[in-house]
Write a protein that holds these residues in place. Structure first.
Motif, PDB file in Angstrom:
ATOM      1  N   LYS A 143       0.840  -1.198   0.000  1.00 29.88           N
ATOM      2  CA  LYS A 143       0.000   0.000   0.000  1.00 29.88           C
ATOM      3  C   LYS A 143       0.876   1.250   0.000  1.00 29.88           C
ATOM      4  O   LYS A 143       1.924   1.295   0.673  1.00 29.88           O
ATOM      5  CB  LYS A 143      -0.910   0.007   1.232  1.00 29.88           C
ATOM      6  CG  LYS A 143      -1.961   1.096   1.227  1.00 29.88           C
ATOM      7  CD  LYS A 143      -2.915   0.919   2.400  1.00 29.88           C
ATOM      8  CE  LYS A 143      -4.033   1.953   2.361  1.00 29.88           C
ATOM      9  NZ  LYS A 143      -5.015   1.767   3.460  1.00 29.88           N
ATOM     10  N   LYS A 144       0.455   2.239  -0.739  1.00 25.55           N
ATOM     11  CA  LYS A 144       1.203   3.495  -0.779  1.00 25.55           C
ATOM     12  C   LYS A 144       1.302   4.089   0.627  1.00 25.55           C
ATOM     13  O   LYS A 144       0.320   4.128   1.363  1.00 25.55           O
ATOM     14  CB  LYS A 144       0.515   4.502  -1.702  1.00 25.55           C
ATOM     15  CG  LYS A 144       0.683   4.194  -3.187  1.00 25.55           C
ATOM     16  CD  LYS A 144       0.025   5.276  -4.055  1.00 25.55           C
ATOM     17  CE  LYS A 144       0.215   4.958  -5.534  1.00 25.55           C
ATOM     18  NZ  LYS A 144      -0.447   5.975  -6.407  1.00 25.55           N
ATOM     19  N   GLY A 145       2.517   4.509   0.987  1.00 22.05           N
ATOM     20  CA  GLY A 145       2.736   5.123   2.290  1.00 22.05           C
ATOM     21  C   GLY A 145       2.967   4.143   3.411  1.00 22.05           C
ATOM     22  O   GLY A 145       3.193   4.551   4.556  1.00 22.05           O
ATOM     23  N   ASP A 146       2.905   2.833   3.132  1.00 16.92           N
ATOM     24  CA  ASP A 146       3.111   1.824   4.174  1.00 16.92           C
ATOM     25  C   ASP A 146       4.175   0.841   3.713  1.00 16.92           C
ATOM     26  O   ASP A 146       3.928  -0.002   2.846  1.00 16.92           O
ATOM     27  CB  ASP A 146       1.806   1.088   4.468  1.00 16.92           C
ATOM     28  CG  ASP A 146       1.920   0.147   5.663  1.00 16.92           C
ATOM     29  OD1 ASP A 146       3.037  -0.033   6.183  1.00 16.92           O
ATOM     30  OD2 ASP A 146       0.881  -0.400   6.083  1.00 16.92           O
ATOM     31  N   THR A 147       5.361   0.968   4.278  1.00 17.26           N
ATOM     32  CA  THR A 147       6.472   0.090   3.891  1.00 17.26           C
ATOM     33  C   THR A 147       6.636  -1.087   4.843  1.00 17.26           C
ATOM     34  O   THR A 147       7.459  -1.966   4.597  1.00 17.26           O
ATOM     35  CB  THR A 147       7.778   0.891   3.851  1.00 17.26           C
ATOM     36  OG1 THR A 147       8.028   1.458   5.154  1.00 17.26           O
ATOM     37  CG2 THR A 147       7.705   2.008   2.827  1.00 17.26           C
ATOM     38  N   GLU A 148       5.844  -1.123   5.931  1.00 19.29           N
ATOM     39  CA  GLU A 148       6.009  -2.162   6.946  1.00 19.29           C
ATOM     40  C   GLU A 148       5.068  -3.341   6.739  1.00 19.29           C
ATOM     41  O   GLU A 148       5.437  -4.493   6.968  1.00 19.29           O
ATOM     42  CB  GLU A 148       5.773  -1.570   8.347  1.00 19.29           C
ATOM     43  CG  GLU A 148       6.740  -0.455   8.734  1.00 19.29           C
ATOM     44  CD  GLU A 148       8.147  -0.961   8.923  1.00 19.29           C
ATOM     45  OE1 GLU A 148       8.307  -2.127   9.339  1.00 19.29           O
ATOM     46  OE2 GLU A 148       9.093  -0.201   8.659  1.00 19.29           O
ATOM     47  N   ASN A 149       3.828  -3.074   6.310  1.00 20.26           N
ATOM     48  CA  ASN A 149       2.791  -4.090   6.316  1.00 20.26           C
ATOM     49  C   ASN A 149       2.392  -4.532   4.907  1.00 20.26           C
ATOM     50  O   ASN A 149       2.355  -3.731   3.978  1.00 20.26           O
ATOM     51  CB  ASN A 149       1.538  -3.568   7.024  1.00 20.26           C
ATOM     52  CG  ASN A 149       1.809  -3.224   8.468  1.00 20.26           C
ATOM     53  OD1 ASN A 149       2.268  -4.055   9.236  1.00 20.26           O
ATOM     54  ND2 ASN A 149       1.528  -1.977   8.841  1.00 20.26           N
ATOM     55  N   LEU A 150       2.085  -5.826   4.798  1.00 18.45           N
ATOM     56  CA  LEU A 150       1.510  -6.390   3.582  1.00 18.45           C
ATOM     57  C   LEU A 150      -0.012  -6.287   3.686  1.00 18.45           C
ATOM     58  O   LEU A 150      -0.604  -6.587   4.724  1.00 18.45           O
ATOM     59  CB  LEU A 150       1.923  -7.854   3.447  1.00 18.45           C
ATOM     60  CG  LEU A 150       1.355  -8.619   2.247  1.00 18.45           C
ATOM     61  CD1 LEU A 150       1.952  -8.083   0.950  1.00 18.45           C
ATOM     62  CD2 LEU A 150       1.636 -10.112   2.396  1.00 18.45           C
ATOM     63  N   HIS A 151      -0.664  -5.858   2.612  1.00 23.05           N
ATOM     64  CA  HIS A 151      -2.119  -5.718   2.579  1.00 23.05           C
ATOM     65  C   HIS A 151      -2.709  -6.716   1.578  1.00 23.05           C
ATOM     66  O   HIS A 151      -1.982  -7.323   0.792  1.00 23.05           O
ATOM     67  CB  HIS A 151      -2.507  -4.295   2.185  1.00 23.05           C
ATOM     68  CG  HIS A 151      -2.140  -3.264   3.212  1.00 23.05           C
ATOM     69  ND1 HIS A 151      -3.066  -2.602   3.967  1.00 23.05           N
ATOM     70  CD2 HIS A 151      -0.927  -2.786   3.606  1.00 23.05           C
ATOM     71  CE1 HIS A 151      -2.459  -1.768   4.783  1.00 23.05           C
ATOM     72  NE2 HIS A 151      -1.156  -1.849   4.571  1.00 23.05           N
ATOM     73  N   ALA A 152      -4.041  -6.882   1.620  1.00 22.72           N
ATOM     74  CA  ALA A 152      -4.715  -7.806   0.697  1.00 22.72           C
ATOM     75  C   ALA A 152      -6.078  -7.257   0.316  1.00 22.72           C
ATOM     76  O   ALA A 152      -6.698  -6.499   1.069  1.00 22.72           O
ATOM     77  CB  ALA A 152      -4.859  -9.182   1.329  1.00 22.72           C
ATOM     78  N   TYR A 153      -6.530  -7.655  -0.892  1.00 23.35           N
ATOM     79  CA  TYR A 153      -7.910  -7.357  -1.273  1.00 23.35           C
ATOM     80  C   TYR A 153      -8.506  -8.561  -1.989  1.00 23.35           C
ATOM     81  O   TYR A 153      -7.791  -9.456  -2.465  1.00 23.35           O
ATOM     82  CB  TYR A 153      -8.005  -6.074  -2.108  1.00 23.35           C
ATOM     83  CG  TYR A 153      -7.328  -6.087  -3.465  1.00 23.35           C
ATOM     84  CD1 TYR A 153      -7.974  -6.553  -4.608  1.00 23.35           C
ATOM     85  CD2 TYR A 153      -6.046  -5.553  -3.610  1.00 23.35           C
ATOM     86  CE1 TYR A 153      -7.366  -6.517  -5.852  1.00 23.35           C
ATOM     87  CE2 TYR A 153      -5.416  -5.516  -4.842  1.00 23.35           C
ATOM     88  CZ  TYR A 153      -6.086  -5.999  -5.970  1.00 23.35           C
ATOM     89  OH  TYR A 153      -5.469  -5.972  -7.203  1.00 23.35           O
ATOM     90  N   PHE A 154      -9.831  -8.597  -2.039  1.00 23.49           N
ATOM     91  CA  PHE A 154     -10.567  -9.725  -2.604  1.00 23.49           C
ATOM     92  C   PHE A 154     -11.426  -9.204  -3.751  1.00 23.49           C
ATOM     93  O   PHE A 154     -12.114  -8.185  -3.608  1.00 23.49           O
ATOM     94  CB  PHE A 154     -11.448 -10.367  -1.529  1.00 23.49           C
ATOM     95  CG  PHE A 154     -12.177 -11.593  -1.977  1.00 23.49           C
ATOM     96  CD1 PHE A 154     -11.520 -12.805  -2.107  1.00 23.49           C
ATOM     97  CD2 PHE A 154     -13.542 -11.553  -2.255  1.00 23.49           C
ATOM     98  CE1 PHE A 154     -12.197 -13.951  -2.510  1.00 23.49           C
ATOM     99  CE2 PHE A 154     -14.234 -12.683  -2.651  1.00 23.49           C
ATOM    100  CZ  PHE A 154     -13.547 -13.892  -2.775  1.00 23.49           C
ATOM    101  N   VAL A 155     -11.374  -9.904  -4.882  1.00 24.38           N
ATOM    102  CA  VAL A 155     -12.110  -9.484  -6.071  1.00 24.38           C
ATOM    103  C   VAL A 155     -13.271 -10.445  -6.301  1.00 24.38           C
ATOM    104  O   VAL A 155     -13.072 -11.660  -6.438  1.00 24.38           O
ATOM    105  CB  VAL A 155     -11.200  -9.439  -7.312  1.00 24.38           C
ATOM    106  CG1 VAL A 155     -11.994  -8.954  -8.533  1.00 24.38           C
ATOM    107  CG2 VAL A 155      -9.988  -8.546  -7.057  1.00 24.38           C
ATOM    108  N   HIS A 156     -14.502  -9.902  -6.348  1.00 30.68           N
ATOM    109  CA  HIS A 156     -15.704 -10.697  -6.607  1.00 30.68           C
ATOM    110  C   HIS A 156     -16.618  -9.911  -7.537  1.00 30.68           C
ATOM    111  O   HIS A 156     -16.929  -8.739  -7.279  1.00 30.68           O
ATOM    112  CB  HIS A 156     -16.434 -10.994  -5.291  1.00 30.68           C
ATOM    113  CG  HIS A 156     -17.753 -11.680  -5.483  1.00 30.68           C
ATOM    114  ND1 HIS A 156     -17.855 -12.998  -5.878  1.00 30.68           N
ATOM    115  CD2 HIS A 156     -19.038 -11.224  -5.352  1.00 30.68           C
ATOM    116  CE1 HIS A 156     -19.120 -13.337  -5.968  1.00 30.68           C
ATOM    117  NE2 HIS A 156     -19.867 -12.276  -5.668  1.00 30.68           N
ATOM    118  N   ASP A 157     -17.026 -10.563  -8.648  1.00 32.84           N
ATOM    119  CA  ASP A 157     -17.890  -9.919  -9.652  1.00 32.84           C
ATOM    120  C   ASP A 157     -17.330  -8.588 -10.117  1.00 32.84           C
ATOM    121  O   ASP A 157     -18.066  -7.606 -10.300  1.00 32.84           O
ATOM    122  CB  ASP A 157     -19.307  -9.713  -9.089  1.00 32.84           C
ATOM    123  CG  ASP A 157     -20.110 -11.009  -9.052  1.00 32.84           C
ATOM    124  OD1 ASP A 157     -19.699 -11.993  -9.706  1.00 32.84           O
ATOM    125  OD2 ASP A 157     -21.142 -11.037  -8.358  1.00 32.84           O
ATOM    126  N   GLY A 158     -16.011  -8.548 -10.289  1.00 38.17           N
ATOM    127  CA  GLY A 158     -15.362  -7.360 -10.809  1.00 38.17           C
ATOM    128  C   GLY A 158     -15.161  -6.242  -9.816  1.00 38.17           C
ATOM    129  O   GLY A 158     -14.583  -5.197 -10.160  1.00 38.17           O
TER     130      GLY A 158
END
Length: 479
Positions: free
Chosen positions: A313-328
């Motif tokens: 994520k922009k501005g965050d060099t420490e943490n890994l982020h995630a997102y989920f894609v459903h129906d676009g």
């Protein structure tokens, strides 16, 4: 019992008056007579508060006490009415004080009751509860004799969380030949009481105190609203016994509801788990992803027609982020681990049917031995968080065979384990090692002949197996 910390010594000294008397050679008898004063709702003109006057309350206060002290070359004489124990609940102070002549001496020789330099106190003792701003009240008596301590300073009572009340435990002796007695006091709705032990609902079996094991992990504790304690294996007994009490505050009693016969290693009976409600962390929220927040896609993982994507994520060099894609549409799931582990392989992700829901389960890595697992409800395709297991590596299995999975989280060295159960409205968790008094606990790779997963608990004398059933851990008998 035992040595006191500086804070406790300061507290005890504030409750005492007078100076130590010099001790001559030989044996002398020192008789100190002192009247009991009531000032600011305390006994004996207690210097913890400034006396504000008040009339004596003869029916609630012990008579003047004397101290007959067996002298030696290093025994200081405590003032009369010196508390033998002190305690505190939110609504008042508790003391155990002599109500007449008191004998104070050293044991003089080692025994199962202590060492030669320990102190022995013999007399009649009252339990006094002083509500804040109120008058002292005698609520019980201590009948054990003698009291034994490693110091002339008052003992500090330990607190215990009784259901619907504040509790205090008092041990008149810190060791013994087989077990040690304990007394139980309670403050409920602004009233102080001593709780006796009713060991038989149908016949007289009432005692002021009860005996518990010398082992600390078998001492009185409250689990699921019940007081549980174990007695050691005595002479003529084949097994030690676990006793389970429930409070009856109207009768000022702890009522015995069942006993459990244990084997010589402490197994053979159910160990109830102390389940506590689990709340979802406030930062676990799902929002619609802003494309401008994605600085770099790390892993794009197809899963059951949808996608699970980890990103920086922009501005965050420490943490890994995630997102989920459903129906676009993309839904930001939040933090899923540390960036230091982002390039070591994709997170563990699966879609299952758990707890009556279509569930997305994903595990993120935060350290070499630290991970967290997050559960999302996918019933309508849009992820909704309903559990975050942040205490270790989470696994799920149907431990009790009721058709509903439980979740376990292992962590630490030695290995500890949390067990999560679904209530239909949310989750509760319990510390398995604490319930068993074990040094370590883990889930066995194999199952029993009935196909049930078991817990392996480590003790000083080896490992033992337990099954989970009806909110308790049941020992597995192995040959």
């Amino acid at each position: 019992m035992g040595k006191k910390g500086n804070g406790m010594r300061r507290m005890a000294k504030r409750m005492r008056t007078g100076k130590s008397l010099g001790i001559g050679l030989g044996i002398a008898l020192v008789v100190i007579v002192s009247a009991v004063w009531i000032g600011n709702g305390r006994l004996g003109g207690d210097p913890m508060g400034t006396p504000t006057g008040g009339s004596p309350v003869a029916q609630t206060i012990a008579p003047s006490a004397t101290s007959n002290v067996q002298e030696d070359d290093d025994l200081s004489v405590p003032p009369p009415n010196t508390p033998r124990a002190i305690g505190r609940t939110s609504g008042g102070e508790w003391t155990i004080v002599p109500s007449g002549e008191e004998q104070v001496a050293k044991l003089g020789a080692p025994s199962c009751y202590g060492i030669e330099t320990d102190y022995s106190f013999t007399g009649n003792y009252q339990v006094v509860y002083t509500p804040t701003g109120g008058q002292p009240q005698v609520v019980g008596k201590v009948t054990e004799s003698p009291l034994v301590s490693q110091s002339l300073e008052p003992e500090m009572m330990s607190t215990i969380a009784l259901p619907g009340a504040e509790g205090l435990l008092y041990y008149p002796q810190y060791t013994g030949c087989h077990g040690i007695p304990f007394y139980l006091f309670a403050e409920k709705d602004g009233h102080g009481m001593m709780l006796q032990f009713d060991q038989n609902r149908n016949e007289p079996g009432i005692s002021d105190s009860f005996t518990t094991s010398l082992e600390a992990n078998k001492r009185p504790k409250v689990v699921n609203g019940q007081l549980i304690t174990e007695t050691p294996q005595g002479a003529g007994q084949d097994f030690p016994i676990r006793y389970v009490f429930t409070p009856d505050y109207d009768r000022k009693m702890m009522v015995l509801i069942r006993t459990e016969q244990l084997d010589s290693k402490g197994g053979g009976a159910a160990a109830p788990l102390d389940f506590q409600k689990v709340a979802l962390p406030p930062d676990r929220k799902v929002t619609v992803l802003k494309a401008s927040d994605v600085a770099e896609v790390i892993e794009d993982n197809p899963i059951a027609g949808d996608r699970f994507v980890t990103y920086r994520k922009k501005g965050d060099t420490e943490n890994l982020h995630a997102y989920f894609v459903h129906d676009g549409k993309s839904y930001d799931l939040g933090v899923f681990g540390a960036m230091a582990y982002a390039y070591r392989g994709a997170p563990e992700v699966s879609i299952d049917s758990l707890f009556g829901k279509k569930t997305l389960t994903a595990t993120g890595t935060y350290g070499a031995a630290y991970a967290a697992t997050y559960f999302f409800d996918l019933t309508d395709g849009i992820p909704k968080p309903f559990l975050a297991v942040e205490s270790g590596y989470a696994r799920y299995a149907d431990f009790d065979g009721d058709g509903i999975n439980e979740i376990t989280a292992q962590y630490g060295t030695p290995t500890y384990l949390e067990l999560y159960r679904w209530t239909g409205a949310g989750f509760e968790s319990a510390d398995v090692a604490q319930a068993l008094g074990a040094k370590s606990v883990y889930v066995a790779d194999s199952s029993t002949s009935a196909g049930k997963k078991v817990f392996i608990a480590g003790f000083d004398d080896g490992e033992r197996q337990y099954e989970y059933k009806d909110g308790s851990l049941i020992p597995v008998i192995t040959k």
